[in-house]
Design an enzyme around this catalytic site. Structure first.
Site, PDB file in Angstrom:
ATOM      1  N   CYS A  56      42.809  41.850  38.866  1.00  0.00           N
ATOM      2  CA  CYS A  56      41.600  41.040  38.736  1.00  0.00           C
ATOM      3  C   CYS A  56      40.831  40.909  40.042  1.00  0.00           C
ATOM      4  O   CYS A  56      40.037  39.988  40.204  1.00  0.00           O
ATOM      5  CB  CYS A  56      41.958  39.651  38.231  1.00  0.00           C
ATOM      6  N   CYS A  84      47.301  31.366  39.302  1.00  0.00           N
ATOM      7  CA  CYS A  84      47.067  32.727  38.795  1.00  0.00           C
ATOM      8  C   CYS A  84      45.607  32.817  38.375  1.00  0.00           C
ATOM      9  O   CYS A  84      45.231  32.328  37.305  1.00  0.00           O
ATOM     10  CB  CYS A  84      47.989  33.010  37.611  1.00  0.00           C
TER      11      CYS A  84
HETATM   12 FE1  SF4 Z   1      47.204  38.456  39.469  1.00  0.00          FE
HETATM   13 FE2  SF4 Z   1      48.170  36.277  38.308  1.00  0.00          FE
HETATM   14 FE3  SF4 Z   1      49.842  38.233  38.891  1.00  0.00          FE
HETATM   15 FE4  SF4 Z   1      48.748  36.735  40.822  1.00  0.00          FE
HETATM   16  S1  SF4 Z   1      50.172  36.058  39.254  1.00  0.00           S
HETATM   17  S2  SF4 Z   1      48.951  38.961  40.795  1.00  0.00           S
HETATM   18  S3  SF4 Z   1      46.703  36.329  40.016  1.00  0.00           S
HETATM   19  S4  SF4 Z   1      48.143  38.345  37.432  1.00  0.00           S
END
Ligand code: SF4
Length: 117
Positions: A56, A84
């Site tokens: 992302c 997250c």
């Molecule tokens: Fe991406 Fe969430 Fe994984 Fe962190 S925890 S790497 S923000 S998907």
């Protein structure tokens, strides 16, 4: 990539995500397409880069970022503060949280196919 290998990659990230959600008392998004998008991106990065780099974010050089490990899932903000930004792992008080920590492989593939049509 052949579909068998792709499905194996999806299965591996799915298994990780389910176990990690249970361990951290976090939940998947109520919009299942969000979860599917993130899982597909993690599996792609694992295949391409050797590490599940967060899908992302924008990176100038993905391989350098993967090697530095900060944004490899679960990233440091998640491990330290349960943050997250992809909305893969949501705390129960998050308005977008469901009460599910499960996702079947067939549902995941269905969601991915829906989004690419
Ligand atoms: Fe991406 Fe969430 Fe994984 Fe962190 S925890 S790497 S923000 S998907």
């Amino acid at each position: 990539m052949d579909s068998k290998k792709k499905n194996e990659g999806l299965e591996a990230v799915l298994s990780f995500a389910e176990k990690y959600a249970q361990r951290t008392n976090t939940y998947f998004c109520s919009d299942r397409s969000v979860t599917a998008y993130v899982l597909e991106g993690l599996a792609q990065h694992k295949e391409e880069l050797g590490s599940p780099l967060c899908p992302c974010r924008y990176y100038f050089d993905k391989q350098i970022e993967a090697n530095s490990t900060f944004w490899n899932c679960p990233c440091l903000p998640m491990r330290e503060r349960k943050e997250c930004h992809c909305m893969l792992f949501l705390t129960p008080d998050n308005e977008f949280s469901s009460n599910s920590q499960n996702f079947s492989l067939s549902e995941l593939i269905q969601e991915i196919n829906n989004s690419s049509n």
